[in-house]
Design an enzyme around this catalytic site. Structure first.
Site, PDB file in Angstrom:
ATOM      1  N   GLN A  21       0.627  -1.200   0.102  1.00 57.46           N
ATOM      2  CA  GLN A  21       0.086  -0.133  -0.002  1.00 57.46           C
ATOM      3  C   GLN A  21       0.809   1.243   0.068  1.00 57.46           C
ATOM      4  O   GLN A  21       0.593   2.252  -0.786  1.00 57.46           O
ATOM      5  CB  GLN A  21      -0.781  -0.129   1.150  1.00 57.46           C
ATOM      6  N   GLU A  59      -3.711   5.698   2.218  1.00 57.13           N
ATOM      7  CA  GLU A  59      -3.451   7.005   1.577  1.00 57.13           C
ATOM      8  C   GLU A  59      -1.969   7.541   1.961  1.00 57.13           C
ATOM      9  O   GLU A  59      -1.512   8.477   1.366  1.00 57.13           O
ATOM     10  CB  GLU A  59      -4.402   7.944   1.727  1.00 57.13           C
TER      11      GLU A  59
END
Ligand code: FAD
Ligand code: SF4
Lengths: 758, 328
Positions: free
Chosen positions: A652, A719
């Site tokens: 990620q 994020e």
């Protein structure tokens, strides 16, 4: 019909795989063998018809005439739907701001009127026996428009600027502490810099797609969504059908990045046409259509003003954001919000203003707020460090706040300084060129840059169900989605650990609105929120098993104290006695046992400022003549609470950092200011980094547990990787060249004019 | 995509005749350009003649020491050929700088030469474009034209030819062999294959209806060193903003022979007689290179976003020449 997607670890999965272990994805085999079914691919009972959307070739105006006769006669065509014959839908209604939940669930009628609000807005849907026939027939539709002048310049000097009521995610539009103007004007050292960031497009690999099938007044939609409940509610509003009559199935998603949070035209088109035809219909957006119809990051101009004393202590910090929004629906990306928490300074101002354009609305694009805002703020901090002659890390440490500088509450945990120190050491920061433009290797100028990362940590309320059967098989269920991040895997890990069973005893079912409702994947809260619900469901299930074991007549553990239950190695130990779950359940609950658990926001959600932090380091090389800027290596060090699975977490974060490289160096969706369309609307022309652009990216974690956000001690990371990453690259370009480009992306044409021809 | 009929060519002449026989017929080779444009209905052939299986996949030595490259040789095979790599390294470099590995596997030599412009307005059926619809106007003028032409363009069209391979071949004085529908063969210098837009940007090459490219021949490698340099927005998988194909021979400090072609700057692969003239018999060195770069771009025009390419092309030329003559 593959309506019950089940993902299970293969029997060979590491038996001791627990929370915190780098477990392989349990859906990996399904994906690499092509057995994971995506939205457009589901095989359903009746053969679906294929829809193709035709988009408007103007950006603002009215359809005067639409002639579908030729299209209707084309081979294979079953239906041509336009605003003249589409089923009645509710009004789109007045602009809703992104802060209210309705933005996720409101009616989003398509083909509902002759108005055109943005270029490529659907004006017709053609349904045919094959996709090719539908696409061909769509081109046979003749349209005449009345074009109205539109606004397409996100930085037009004469544009009407307005103040939104709130920003996205409900933050106050402005913040003001102390006397910003006064403090800034007398600050001995001042930075006043404006940065431009462009429109960007999410471009998940899988386009938006849906298959809709009605049975009576009940609708099933196979689609690709990050949040099942949003699509269900949005469709319910648009179709005027009770939500409970709509089933959304979305077990595998080929990337979302925020583009799959709300309803988009393909799903509504499929549902409308399937109802009219009483036959399943599938519709996907083409790659080109996605640029206009599936959201974008707004274009912005951001002014950052920093006032500091000569030691580098900030006295004033100001961040003013001017962003584009759609005329018909507001989206105010919260780009100045990270500035509210990152550095200490007594005098502060942040503002958000909008300019209405005749484009589609902006949407949540990976790290809305931070991704764009930190490009500006973290470059400005770099400019200040240079002005002061200070190491950028030292400057940041000097301005490290004790508490949240605007909310006044403590941070739940904040290890930014540790990230910077660890990163500096590992990266070799001390070797950086002190003078910009001073290091050359052959034809390349070499530069180092760094930036801080901050990303708000959120919890999305929701629940999960965990069941165990008499064979000791555990099933985890939630409408949560796995958008490629690893949710299936981490939920299995949480359940395995909490129930003390091996990983391959766990099956995970996700992405179906029949399952317990969650807040889905968005805002980086997916893992922590759904894992919390699973954790709580496991605790409840343990309780249930232990109580039954202690009291059930057929239980070998009968009479023990249920409070002393210990679950490990597939067995329950009560006091001194132990029994395998399998044998135990066969006796006390042959039907199996189940429990639900939920995630709720506690008091600490308000009383602590919750963020994940990190530090990015980048080395770039810039060609001395052409200005071509290429990443050489990058390191991200993150403090993001407990890492549930270092392998999926690392992926990620790497993905996020690659996004940062793209934002810094190449990504831009170009809006034509005459026609109002996105010009470079395909992947040959919209550049994202390719392998050759990403030679070496490394990720490290600073150990952290944070008990304020959730019982797992974890924080969101989806994020965090692209928060500040672009600024680190931009700062490295400056360090390499001495050319400060404040207009993103930093393409070579903006660099080389500043380089002496060598 | 419009409905179309399809046939697999059985022979060279038959293929040419089949395309000539129908006004809206086209050859299809690798299809990597044509199919994309058909899906967008920018290309709308009613009949396709598949020439990918014709026996045109060989690379052979010619009697004079050059190479004969079949029209169907995939870009990746051509780039990897040992003779190409040692004798025409700039061609191999150019090919490998283009597209992606998958596309190069599929892309044919002739298809690469005849690929169409990447002008985004050309690829968008909703936009005015003189190349697509003669007389409709040019949306790139006054629009987003960062990747457009600075040389050889016209009022009607400022699109560039996107090929890398063709630029290298232009520097190598390649010749294009064709077969006409009546079975006659003809050969034309690569410089005469493509046309400048003028008032007729929709006419892109000088091939007759049904005329099929069968091969590209390379004369023996020119004396001197060779280089292909491509400047682009990302490290791979991007079209050239500017590219340079250069061959330079230096003897006793003087330039004996220079060939200069540029890509990304013009509607066709751009051979620069001006630059070559400015280099001929000059002392190898920065002054000559600067003069050559100025000469090459003396007619350049860049309106709008594309203006930067003029200086970029000069830099690329100077640098390529300097890199080719490290010891002078
Ligand atoms: C995403 C992307 C990136 C790319 N990047 C680059 C790049 O960086 N540099 C670069 O140079 N190229 C690039 N390309 C283009 C690629 O090189 C071309 O698509 C390819 O070379 C075309 O070859 P083909 O055999 O597939 O041609 P086709 O698509 O089959 O045909 C192209 C045209 O040539 C005609 N044609 C084919 N063969 C003959 C023949 N023998 N005689 C007469 N007419 C013929 C066809 O009728 C058609 O009009 C890229 C393409 C894509 C899709
Ligand atoms: S530059 Fe040429 S191809 Fe592009 S829009 Fe203008 S006429 Fe068409």
């Amino acid at each position: 019909m593959t309506s019950d997607p089940i993902v299970q670890a293969t029997a060979g999965a590491a038996p001791g795989a627990r929370i915190g272990q780098p477990v392989d994805r349990i859906d990996g085999i399904l994906k690499v063998t092509g057995r994971a079914t995506y939205g457009y691919e589901h095989r359903i009972g009746r053969a679906p018809a294929h829809g193709c959307i035709l988009g408007a070739s103007i950006a603002r105006g009215r359809i005067l005439e639409i002639d579908v006769r030729e299209a209707e006669r084309a081979p294979g065509v079953i239906l041509v739907m336009t605003h003249r014959n589409a089923p009645d839908q509710p009004e789109f209604g007045a602009a809703v701001t992104a802060t209210v939940p309705e933005v996720f669930t409101r009616a989003r009628p398509v083909l509902a009127s002759e108005r055109v609000r943005y270029h490529d807005e659907p004006v017709a849907l053609v349904v045919a026996e094959s996709f090719e026939e539908a696409r061909h027939a769509a081109r046979l539709i003749r349209l005449r428009y009345e074009t109205e002048p539109g606004a397409f310049d996100p930085v037009a000097p004469d544009a009407e600027i307005y103040r939104p009521g709130r920003t996205n995610a409900g933050f106050p539009t402005d913040s003001e502490h102390g006397d910003f103007e006064g403090a800034f004007s007398v600050a001995p050292v001042q930075i006043d810099a404006s940065y431009r960031t462009p429109f960007e497009s999410h471009n998940p690999m899988e386009p938006h797609a849906a298959i809709a099938e009605w049975e009576g007044d009940r609708l099933t939609v196979h689609t690709a969504t990050q949040t099942v409940a949003n699509i269900q509610a949005g469709l319910a509003s648009t179709l005027r059908v009770p939500p409970e009559n709509i089933r959304i199935v979305s077990p595998f998603i080929g990337g979302g990045f925020g583009a799959k949070l709300i309803l988009h035209p393909e799903t509504i088109c499929a549902a409308l046409a399937a109802r009219v035809l009483n036959r399943p219909v599938k519709v996907a957006l083409t790659r080109q259509q996605m640029f206009a119809n599936a959201g974008h990051r707004p274009a912005m101009r951001q002014r950052v003003r920093l006032g500091a004393d000569r030691d580098g202590r900030l006295t004033a910090i100001g961040h003013e954001v001017l962003a584009s929004t759609a005329r018909f629906e507001e989206f105010a990306e919260q780009s100045a919000v990270p500035t509210r928490a990152l550095y200490a300074a007594p005098n502060r101002r942040t503002t958000h203003r909008l300019i209405r354009l005749d484009t589609n609305r902006g949407e949540w694009m990976r790290a809305p707020g931070e991704a764009s805002g930190l490009l500006a703020l973290e470059c400005a901090i770099d400019e200040l460090a240079e002005r002061l002659g200070l190491d950028p890390i030292a400057l940041r440490i000097r301005n490290e706040p004790e508490r949240d500088p605007e909310l006044g509450v403590p941070f739940s945990s904040r290890n930014l300084v540790a990230c910077m120190r660890v990163g500096a050491e590992r990266f070799g920061w001390r070797d950086r060129p002190l003078r910009p433009g001073s290091r050359r290797e052959g034809r390349w100028l070499i530069g180092y840059g760094m930036a801080a990362a901050i990303r708000g940590n959120y919890l999305g309320p929701g629940s999960a169900r965990v069941a165990i059967d008499a064979a000791g098989q555990v099933t985890v269920q939630a409408d949560m989605t796995d958008i490629g991040t690893g949710t299936y895997t981490i939920l299995a890990q949480v359940a395995a650990e909490r129930l003390g069973v091996p990983l391959d005893a766990i099956r995970v079912m996700l992405g179906d609105s029949r399952l317990p409702r969650t807040a889905g994947s968005g805002g980086s809260w997916g893992a922590t929120s759904s894992a919390t619900a699973v954790h709580n469901a496991c605790l409840a299930l343990r309780q249930r098993i232990a109580t039954a074991a202690a009291s059930h007549a057929a239980s070998p553990l009968r009479g023990s104290n249920a409070i002393e239950a210990h679950f490990a190695d597939g067995a329950l130990r009560l006091g001194a006695r132990s029994e395998s779950l399998e044998r135990l359940l066969a006796r006390i609950a042959p039907e199996g046992l189940a429990a639900e658990g939920s995630a709720v926001r506690g008091e600490t959600y308000r009383t602590y400022s919750q963020h994940a932090f990190g530090a990015h380091f980048a080395e770039v090389a810039v060609d001395i003549d052409s200005g071509e800027a290429r990443l050489r290596r990058m390191l991200g060090v993150f403090a993001a609470g407990r890492i549930l699975n270092p392998k999926t977490a690392r992926s990620q974060l790497i993905g996020g950092m690659v996004w940062g490289v793209g934002a810094a160096l190449m990504e831009e969706t170009v809006l034509d200011r005459r026609h109002g369309h996105f010009v470079n609307h395909d992947l040959a022309e919209y550049h994202v980094p390719v392998h050759a652009d990403i030679p070496d990216v490394d990720v490290m974690f600073v150990p952290e547990e944070d008990d304020k956000g959730n019982p797992l001690g974890a924080k969101g990371i989806g994020e965090l990787g692209n928060c500040g990453a672009g600024a680190a690259v931009a700062n490295a370009v400056y360090n390499a060249t001495g050319v400060r480009v404040r207009d993103f992306p930093i393409t070579l044409d903006k660099i080389f004019p500043g380089l002496a021809a060598g | 995509m419009r409905p179309f009929t399809y046939e697999r060519a059985t022979g060279l002449r038959e293929a040419a005749a089949a395309v000539a026989a129908r006004p809206d017929a086209k050859f299809i080779a690798g299809g990597t350009n044509l199919l994309d444009l058909m899906k967008l209905e920018i290309e709308r052939p009613t009949h396709l003649v598949d020439i990918s299986r014709l026996p045109l996949r060989r690379i052979e030595e010619t009697s004079d020491g050059g190479l004969h490259i079949g029209a169907q040789v995939p870009n990746s095979d051509l780039a990897a050929d040992a003779r190409v790599r040692t004798r025409y390294p700039l061609l191999s470099q150019a090919l490998l700088s283009g597209a992606s590995a998958q596309l190069r596997n599929k892309a044919s030599t002739a298809g690469n030469l005849l690929q169409r412009t990447r002008c985004p307005y050309f690829q968008d059926a909703g936009m005015p474009c003189n190349k697509r619809v003669p007389g409709s106007g040019c949306a790139a003028r006054g629009g987003y034209n960062r990747a457009h032409a600075i040389l050889g363009a016209s009022e009607a069209c400022i699109a560039v030819h996107p090929s890398d391979m063709a630029v290298a071949m232009t520097a190598l004085d390649a010749r294009v062999e064709t077969i006409l529908p009546d079975g006659r063969a003809r050969t034309l210098p690569i410089g005469e294959l493509h046309r400048l837009p003028g008032d007729t940007p929709h006419l892109e090459n000088n091939l007759a209806a049904g005329e099929m490219i069968t091969a590209v021949t390379l004369p023996p490698p020119p004396p001197g060193r060779q280089l292909y340099r491509k400047i682009r927005d990302r490290a791979s998988y991007a079209f050239a903003l500017v590219s340079v194909a250069a061959v330079v021979e230096v003897a006793s400090g003087r330039i004996r022979n220079a060939r200069i072609a540029m890509g990304g700057v013009a509607p066709k692969p751009w051979r620069s007689a001006e630059a070559e003239g400015a280099l001929a018999d000059r002392a190898a060195g920065d002054r000559s290179y600067a003069a050559a770069a100025d000469a090459a771009l003396s007619d350049a025009r860049g309106d709008g976003h594309v203006a930067f390419k003029i200086e970029l092309a000069k830099r690329a030329l100077r640098r390529s020449l300097a890199d080719l003559t490290p010891d002078r």
